[in-house]
Design an enzyme around this catalytic site. Structure first.
Site, PDB file in Angstrom:
ATOM      1  N   PRO A  88      53.125 -23.441-109.020  1.00  0.00           N
ATOM      2  CA  PRO A  88      52.709 -24.681-107.915  1.00  0.00           C
ATOM      3  C   PRO A  88      53.674 -24.637-106.777  1.00  0.00           C
ATOM      4  O   PRO A  88      53.063 -25.009-105.462  1.00  0.00           O
ATOM      5  CB  PRO A  88      53.262 -25.777-108.875  1.00  0.00           C
ATOM      6  N   GLU A 115      58.583 -23.400-118.325  1.00  0.00           N
ATOM      7  CA  GLU A 115      60.163 -23.132-118.276  1.00  0.00           C
ATOM      8  C   GLU A 115      60.567 -22.821-117.232  1.00  0.00           C
ATOM      9  O   GLU A 115      61.614 -22.786-116.776  1.00  0.00           O
ATOM     10  CB  GLU A 115      60.238 -22.399-119.350  1.00  0.00           C
ATOM     11  N   ARG A 153      33.096 -13.533-108.441  1.00  0.00           N
ATOM     12  CA  ARG A 153      31.867 -13.984-108.157  1.00  0.00           C
ATOM     13  C   ARG A 153      31.336 -13.502-106.758  1.00  0.00           C
ATOM     14  O   ARG A 153      30.276 -13.611-106.227  1.00  0.00           O
ATOM     15  CB  ARG A 153      31.396 -15.367-108.355  1.00  0.00           C
ATOM     16  N   ASP A 167      27.061 -21.380-100.163  1.00  0.00           N
ATOM     17  CA  ASP A 167      28.311 -22.126-101.007  1.00  0.00           C
ATOM     18  C   ASP A 167      29.024 -22.884-100.027  1.00  0.00           C
ATOM     19  O   ASP A 167      29.266 -22.698 -98.835  1.00  0.00           O
ATOM     20  CB  ASP A 167      29.079 -20.984-101.363  1.00  0.00           C
TER      21      ASP A 167
END
Ligand code: ADE
Length: 248
Positions: A88, A115, A153, A167
């Site tokens: 993160p 952890e 992809r 897209d």
């Protein structure tokens, strides 16, 4: 052929997923090679332990550097090999990053762990830290799969080109709505223009509804998108229409 090595303590979270669908097919057709490595197998500890108490105290345990270091050593690397840690704390993952990574020859993805990991891993062994979004997961396995999926992809011949040229985010705005048969289902109709056979009108409809979707759902994307004159005109129509709708 691109190669990806995934270092994880939970290979069972990765292996069944990459067997399926587009990723599975890409592997079978030799468009990509994926190796899943359990770095516990590289632990020097006689019980294959990989974590230990943090220096300086504090709660919880940390994954140590040794098994990750040795797992990395075991992999054949190229000069250009890029080592990624999912965390993160990383830079946010987006389509641009996926496009950039899809150009690489060899990626190694180290799955982070709830952890925490000895910080010498990120300081000395990792080229790039990537986060898949501003929320905290229990481990880096799902993020690693998300990176792999988004990257694969984009590889040539994995998905036919035209299906990702339109897209969302490649073109930097959202897609227009799509419909297939039947033209009417339980009273729910598809827009008439799509049945008209008039391709000029259909293109205009698609461009406009793509802008409308973006304007209504992700107006932030329009800020970084440079509109053509035609698009500006359509956007103004949309703004007027939406104002009218809100008055009703
Ligand atoms: N590990 C835990 N949460 C994560 C996130 N949001 N992105 C990448 N790796 C993670």
């Amino acid at each position: 052929m691109m190669r990806i090595d995934i270092l994880t303590l939970f290979p069972e979270m990765i292996e069944p997923i990459i067997k399926e669908s587009i990723i599975g097919k890409a592997i079978k057709e030799n468009k990509i090679e994926i190796h899943v490595i359990n770095f516990r197998d590289f632990s020097n500890n006689k019980h294959n332990k990989v974590d230990d108490y943090p220096f300086g105290g504090g709660s919880g345990m940390l994954i140590g550097i040794q098994p990750i270091y040795d797992a990395l050593q075991s992999i054949d690397k190229k000069k250009t090999t890029k080592v990624i840690l999912t965390t993160p704390q990383g830079q946010p993952f987006n389509q641009m990053k996926a496009e950039e990574l899809s150009q690489e020859e060899h990626l190694i993805i180290i799955c982070g762990h709830y952890e925490g990991i000895d910080d010498r891993v990120r300081e000395h062994l990792v080229d790039e830290e990537i986060s898949i979004g501003d929320y905290v997961l229990t481990g880096g396995e799902l993020p690693a799969l998300i990176l792999v999926d988004a990257i694969i992809r984009l590889l040539p011949e994995v998905i036919n080109e035209s299906s990702h040229q339109n897209d969302s985010f490649s073109t930097r705005i959202l897609e227009h709505p799509h419909y297939t048969r039947p033209a009417e289902f339980q009273g729910m109709k598809v827009p008439d223009v799509l049945l008209s056979g008039n391709h000029k009108l259909i293109n205009r409809y698609r461009m406009k509804e793509s802008l409308r979707n973006t304007y209504l759902k992700r107006p932030d994307l329009l800020k970084n998108y440079s509109l053509t004159d035609k698009e500006k005109k359509l956007l103004q129509e949309i703004i007027d229409e939406e104002k009218q709708n809100n008055k009703k």
